[in-house]
Structures are given as structure tokens and as C-alpha cells.
Design a protein around this motif. Structure first.
Motif, PDB file in Angstrom:
ATOM      1  N   PHE A  53      -0.240   5.171 -11.072  1.00  0.00           N
ATOM      2  CA  PHE A  53       0.523   4.151 -11.782  1.00  0.00           C
ATOM      3  C   PHE A  53       0.345   2.815 -11.060  1.00  0.00           C
ATOM      4  N   VAL A  54       0.560   1.750 -11.797  1.00  0.00           N
ATOM      5  CA  VAL A  54       0.583   0.425 -11.181  1.00  0.00           C
ATOM      6  C   VAL A  54       1.975   0.233 -10.584  1.00  0.00           C
ATOM      7  N   ILE A  55       2.046   0.233  -9.271  1.00  0.00           N
ATOM      8  CA  ILE A  55       3.331   0.208  -8.582  1.00  0.00           C
ATOM      9  C   ILE A  55       3.568  -1.174  -7.978  1.00  0.00           C
ATOM     10  N   PRO A  56       4.671  -1.840  -8.338  1.00  0.00           N
ATOM     11  CA  PRO A  56       5.005  -3.126  -7.709  1.00  0.00           C
ATOM     12  C   PRO A  56       5.156  -2.971  -6.204  1.00  0.00           C
ATOM     13  N   LYS A  57       4.961  -4.056  -5.503  1.00  0.00           N
ATOM     14  CA  LYS A  57       4.950  -4.004  -4.029  1.00  0.00           C
ATOM     15  C   LYS A  57       6.316  -3.661  -3.434  1.00  0.00           C
ATOM     16  N   ASN A  58       7.384  -3.877  -4.210  1.00  0.00           N
ATOM     17  CA  ASN A  58       8.725  -3.600  -3.676  1.00  0.00           C
ATOM     18  C   ASN A  58       9.214  -2.196  -4.015  1.00  0.00           C
ATOM     19  N   ILE A  59       8.309  -1.325  -4.505  1.00  0.00           N
ATOM     20  CA  ILE A  59       8.699   0.024  -4.919  1.00  0.00           C
ATOM     21  C   ILE A  59       7.867   1.074  -4.190  1.00  0.00           C
ATOM     22  N   ILE A  60       8.545   2.123  -3.733  1.00  0.00           N
ATOM     23  CA  ILE A  60       7.885   3.325  -3.214  1.00  0.00           C
ATOM     24  C   ILE A  60       8.025   4.398  -4.295  1.00  0.00           C
ATOM     25  N   PHE A  61       6.913   4.904  -4.786  1.00  0.00           N
ATOM     26  CA  PHE A  61       6.947   5.837  -5.921  1.00  0.00           C
ATOM     27  C   PHE A  61       6.664   7.265  -5.453  1.00  0.00           C
ATOM     28  N   GLU A  62       7.441   8.212  -6.010  1.00  0.00           N
ATOM     29  CA  GLU A  62       7.253   9.635  -5.723  1.00  0.00           C
ATOM     30  C   GLU A  62       7.397  10.428  -7.018  1.00  0.00           C
TER      31      GLU A  62
END
Length: 280
Positions: A53-62
Motif C-alpha cells: 500500500f502507499v503508506i503516508p510517512k506518519n503511519i506505521i502499517f500492519e
């Protein structure tokens, strides 16, 4: 110093919606003082999720992949238990749907309300405006009325909520939450507060919630109160039984103690009373 929040969102095939949601969360909290951890609970989707996914820099995705489909409500609780087991350092956990109907712009409002309450209440979002068809709205109103009649309590909110970390353990160890999140919250007597929000539109695709889904959803919420419902139904049956006994006594009195009886009417009336008795 930035505070960390975790966002739990169940997903079943809504991968395009999830990408929009992640982007909107990043925009809504871009200037906040929070580090954002998004946990997407894949409820054994039949469609293969994208590689990335395209993840914004302020988000940690799991992404947490379940090996079997457990349904929306249990997927939420599995996500919460996963965070509890990992002993995350988040101050708050936000629960929201992934399709866009829970609008990320209200996350700050939930967090601020939790802060003003001393971080000892779960804050729920109450949707003041809905965007479904009139048929769905009619059934939803009927569901809320039936829930009030059978349980004696009102339910006016869904899953969109903010949980202080201090309450997470209690939620994860309360069995009723496996059946229905918001209904179990009311029964658990955990302190909660409700704020008004507007419901958003789906990002893309068709809603998974139809009449059959609403019926199953309603039964799940009622199952949390099954003991109370049984007691309430028994009370109503005893009241009806008492009224029928009074009616039968009155019929006997009219037949044998007055001259008002009409031939055959007593047998007919007793037949109706006994039919009702056998029904209840």
C-alpha cells in the motif's frame, strides 16, 4: 513528545477502500502530535490483497491475516487482543470501519473528548446522518426499537470509537465482546461517552451490509442480552397468563352468577382463552 495511537480496522475484500482510508488517516492526523499505527485485520478475504500500500510517512502499517472468516465483530476483537498481547505503547486505540463510512476527520474529536474525560471513558461516534436506502433505514429503525423493547436499553452507536489503553485489558477479557462490540460495551458498564458525527460515503464498491447482514448483526447484538431477554419474555408471559385467568374467572362468574350469559358464548370464550394459553 509525540503520543502513539493505534487504529484497528477489519477488512473483507475492501482493499481499495483500505488504501483510501490509510491516505485519509494520514491527512486527518498530519499535523497532530500523534504517531499512528494502523492495524488492518484481514478477515480471511477471498480477494488477494495488494502486495503493498502507499503508506503516508506518519503511519506505521500492519496487516493481521486471519485463517478463517470470523465476521466483522470478532475481527475487531481479535485486532484488539492482538494489540493487548503485544503490550503496545499506544495511549489510545481507535476502532473504525475500513470502507469510508467512519470518517477519519473525526478521529481528533474522539481523541480530544477522551482527553477531556480524563482518559477513563470509551468515546463512541454517533452517526447523526445516514446515507443508506430507505428500506435499510426502515429496518435499522425497527432494529433499534426492538433492541430497546427486548433489552430495556438504547443503542445509538456502532464500532467507531476511541479506547483509552487503560480499558483495553477489560475489553479483551470480557466474553460478550466476541459477539457484539457496541452492545457488549453497554452491558459491561464500562464508562463511555457519545459524540455526534456524520456518516461518510463508501470510498468505492458496494456495501457488504444488506438486509440479511443487518438481521444477523441485530441477532448478535441481542445475544449479548440473552439472559435479560428471557427474563423479560417470562415476565410478559406471566402477566398475560394472569390476565387470562382473570378473564376466565369473569366468564365463569357471568355464566353461573348472573342472567347476562348468552347460550354458547362461554364455551366460545373459553376456547379462545385456552388457545392463547397454549400459544404462550
Amino acid at each position: 513528545m509525540k503520543h502513539k495511537i493505534s487504529i484497528v480496522t477489519p477488512v473483507f475484500n475492501d482493499w481499495d477502500c483500505l488504501q483510501f482510508l490509510i491516505s485519509d488517516i494520514g491527512k486527518a492526523l498530519d499535523n497532530s502530535l500523534y504517531t499512528i499505527h494502523v492495524l488492518a485485520v484481514n478477515d480471511c478475504s477471498s480477494e488477494i490483497p495488494p502486495d503493498a500500500f502507499v503508506i503516508p510517512k506518519n503511519i506505521i502499517f500492519e496487516r493481521l491475516d486471519l485463517v478463517t472468516n470470523v465476521g466483522h465483530q470478532r475481527a475487531i476483537l481479535i485486532g484488539l487482543c492482538h494489540l493487548h498481547e503485544k503490550q503496545i505503547d499506544s495511549q489510545h486505540i481507535v476502532v473504525m470501519d475500513s470502507d469510508g463510512e467512519d470518517r477519519p476527520k473525526y478521529i481528533n474529536q474522539l481523541l480530544e473528548t477522551s482527553k477531556s474525560s480524563g482518559h477513563n471513558k470509551v468515546v463512541f461516534a454517533n452517526r447523526t446522518k445516514r446515507s443508506e436506502t430507505w428500506v435499510f433505514k426502515t429496518f435499522y429503525v425497527f432494529y433499534k426499537i426492538l433492541f430497546r423493547l427486548l433489552t430495556g436499553v438504547r443503542i445509538s452507536f456502532g464500532n467507531f470509537s476511541c479506547i483509552p489503553i487503560s480499558i483495553l485489558s477489560r475489553i479483551c477479557n470480557e466474553p460478550d465482546f466476541w459477539n457484539h462490540y457496541s452492545s457488549a460495551m453497554i452491558k459491561s458498564r464500562i464508562y463511555y461517552e457519545v459524540v455526534s458525527t456524520e456518516r461518510g460515503e463508501r470510498y468505492t464498491g458496494d456495501s457488504k451490509m444488506n438486509i440479511n447482514s443487518l438481521i444477523l448483526h441485530g441477532l448478535s447484538s441481542l445475544s449479548v442480552y440473552i439472559e435479560s431477554i428471557i427474563i423479560r419474555i417470562l415476565k410478559i408471559n406471566f402477566i398475560i397468563l394472569f390476565i387470562l385467568i382473570l378473564c376466565a374467572t369473569f366468564v365463569v362468574y357471568i355464566k353461573y352468577s348472573t342472567t347476562l350469559a348468552i347460550p354458547g358464548w362461554a364455551s366460545y370464550t373459553f376456547g379462545i382463552i385456552f388457545n392463547i394459553l397454549f400459544t404462550i
